[in-house]
Design a protein around this motif. Structure first.
Motif, short mmCIF file in Angstrom:
data_model
loop_
_atom_site.label_atom_id
_atom_site.label_comp_id
_atom_site.label_asym_id
_atom_site.label_seq_id
_atom_site.Cartn_x
_atom_site.Cartn_y
_atom_site.Cartn_z
N LYS A 158 -58.15 -26.86 -37.17
CA LYS A 158 -59.50 -27.41 -37.15
C LYS A 158 -60.51 -26.38 -37.64
O LYS A 158 -61.45 -26.72 -38.37
CB LYS A 158 -59.87 -27.88 -35.74
N LYS A 204 -61.04 -26.86 -26.43
CA LYS A 204 -60.56 -28.08 -25.76
C LYS A 204 -61.62 -28.67 -24.84
O LYS A 204 -61.35 -29.58 -24.06
CB LYS A 204 -59.28 -27.78 -24.97
N ARG A 255 -66.64 -28.71 -29.18
CA ARG A 255 -65.41 -29.08 -29.89
C ARG A 255 -65.60 -29.08 -31.40
O ARG A 255 -64.66 -28.84 -32.15
CB ARG A 255 -64.94 -30.47 -29.46
N LYS A 270 -59.59 -33.96 -34.95
CA LYS A 270 -59.57 -34.30 -33.52
C LYS A 270 -60.95 -34.72 -33.02
O LYS A 270 -61.42 -34.29 -31.96
CB LYS A 270 -59.08 -33.10 -32.69
N THR A 271 -61.62 -35.55 -33.82
CA THR A 271 -62.95 -36.01 -33.43
C THR A 271 -63.30 -37.28 -34.18
O THR A 271 -62.64 -37.64 -35.16
CB THR A 271 -64.00 -34.92 -33.73
N LYS A 304 -57.77 -37.40 -37.55
CA LYS A 304 -56.75 -36.91 -36.62
C LYS A 304 -56.67 -35.38 -36.66
O LYS A 304 -56.54 -34.73 -35.63
CB LYS A 304 -55.39 -37.52 -36.97
N LYS A 305 -56.75 -34.81 -37.87
CA LYS A 305 -56.69 -33.35 -37.99
C LYS A 305 -57.90 -32.68 -37.35
O LYS A 305 -57.78 -31.63 -36.72
CB LYS A 305 -56.61 -32.96 -39.48
#
Length: 456
Positions: free
Chosen positions: A130, A113, A120, A263-264, A260-261
């Motif tokens: 991820k 996180k 990340r 997260k970047t 989205k999956k």
């Protein structure tokens, strides 16, 4: 209940706060005692981790000390206030890393996180979905990488005499990694990123220490110890690089659902993956090659055999990885209550399990004369798989093992064909000084050796 005296009320309140605080910080101090597991004595606010927190020992030294101090297969400790377990038996190591991986699938670093895009988007720190997506994608990309002997050694023409081994090898690896990752880019991004990682200023050392000791604090304050945010120049360069296009194709970054999956954003993913090749690939390879030539310089007969035989070179590389593993400790977090096989030992969710790689590698029980450089031990295939773990094991085993060994083998073989390597009198250290840095082991001092060209 209140008393008439103001000072009496204050005294009672302070006493209650002190008692509750003491209860909170010592809640798990008897955790290993009730489980009949030998453990390191704890003190309030530090647990059994006071040597590490105070900087008296590195994480490697602390785990190695626990490994050597007890004969049992399990050794307990408390990090600040959370139970921590070191496992010693190869069978238990296999259980944690492979057999029951689903119970120990988290590294327990809690850095996924982080606001640092390098962390990340680094497979080493990723967790959950991820991690699965990154692993599958990067495996397919690595399959396309090919290493061959090319003109990368031309940069070493004129080399003769005492040289700084890290600087010499970096010249070669800069070209190797540029050809792998950014062959279509003119800028020296690989060299720039490598230098920024190697700088390790006092400030960076402190933040790396904080990340290792208190990762939640590191994440809370948004700190960065690696390469940080990509500059606008790097972003623009990467946007047109083949690496970014390949990543976009593999991860289907044109679909919002996949972004989205992960997260970047695509730019952050490209830079994160590139930086991870430097931090988890380039730097460990540089240290292994440095250690390899150091050991071969000290052992002329082993060097001679490695020069004429690929089998003996591979054995020398494995022996170097045994003595100087890139990662000295592997951590896993228990994700639910677990009872170890063939044991009455039960641990709870959240307990961190340490696999002491360096300690296992240097244990005379598994490797005769474990402190000596003896490549011939790897000519025998009887070495126990779970006592030799330079790349880990199980589903979270390093995906770059094959590529890393290919690079090390190719560079080492090419250099050995061109140079005899000797100790540099008065300059070569009596032993390698390795330190913990960003969860890896790096050679802390310059290593000087004498390179003498071989007459054709």
């Amino acid at each position: 209940m209140f008393f008439e005296s103001f000072w009496l009320n204050c005294t009672v309140a302070i006493g209650l706060i002190a008692a509750l605080t003491f209860d909170y910080v010592t809640k798990f101090f008897s955790y290993w005692y009730v489980r009949h597991v030998p453990y390191k004595i704890s003190v309030p606010f530090y647990g059994g981790d006071y040597h590490r927190i105070l900087g008296l020992r590195s994480n490697t030294q602390e785990i190695n000390a626990l490994y050597k101090s007890y004969k049992e297969d399990f050794v307990g400790s408390v990090k600040s206030r959370i139970p921590d377990l070191t496992v010693k038996s190869p069978d238990i190591v296999k259980e944690v890393l492979s057999t029951n991986f689903k119970n120990f699938k988290s590294r327990g670093l809690d850095l996924d996180k982080s606001r640092d895009v390098c962390l990340r988007n680094n497979l080493f720190y990723a967790e959950g979905e991820k991690w699965t997506l990154l692993r599958h994608g990067l495996v397919s990309i690595l399959e396309d990488f090919k290493i061959s002997e090319d003109d990368s050694l031309e940069c070493l023409s004129g080399t003769n005499g005492d040289v700084n081994v890290q600087e010499l090898l970096a010249q070669v690896l800069d070209i190797v990694f540029k050809n792998l990752l950014l062959k279509d880019v003119d800028e020296n991004i690989i060299t720039d990123l490598r230098k920024s990682v190697q700088e390790r200023t006092l400030r960076d050392r402190f933040k790396s220490y904080l990340k290792s000791i208190f990762p939640s604090v590191y994440t809370l304050f948004g700190l960065s110890t690696l390469i940080g945010q990509p500059t606008n120049k790097i972003r623009k360069t990467l946007q047109n690089a083949q690496l970014s296009k390949k990543l976009s194709l593999v991860f289907k970054l044109d679909e919002k659902e996949n972004i989205k999956k992960l997260k970047t954003q695509p730019d952050d993913l490209s830079f994160g993956v590139l930086s991870s090749f430097i931090t988890e690939g380039y730097i460990p390879i540089l240290n292994v090659l440095t250690a390899l030539f150091y050991e071969l310089a000290k052992n002329p007969e082993a060097q001679k055999r490695a020069r004429i035989s690929s089998e003996h070179l591979d054995a020398a590389i494995k022996e170097t990885l045994r003595l100087h593993p890139p990662y000295s400790v592997i951590t896993r977090k228990c994700v639910k209550t677990y009872k170890f096989l063939d044991s009455k030992m039960l641990i709870d969710k959240g307990v961190t399990v340490n696999v002491p790689i360096e300690a296992l590698h240097r244990d005379n029980i598994y490797f005769k004369e474990a402190g000596d450089f003896k490549p011939e031990r790897f000519l025998d295939s009887s070495v126990h798989g779970y006592t030799f773990l330079p790349f880990g094991a199980g589903p979270r085993k390093c995906i770059g093992e094959e590529l890393s060994l290919q690079i090390i083998r190719t560079v080492a073989s090419s250099l050995l064909k061109k140079f005899d390597v000797y100790i540099a009198m008065g300059k070569t250290p009596s032993q390698l000084a390795l330190v913990d840095y960003n969860f890896t082991r790096v050679i802390d001092d310059d290593v000087w050796l004498r390179f003498k060209p071989i007459e054709c």
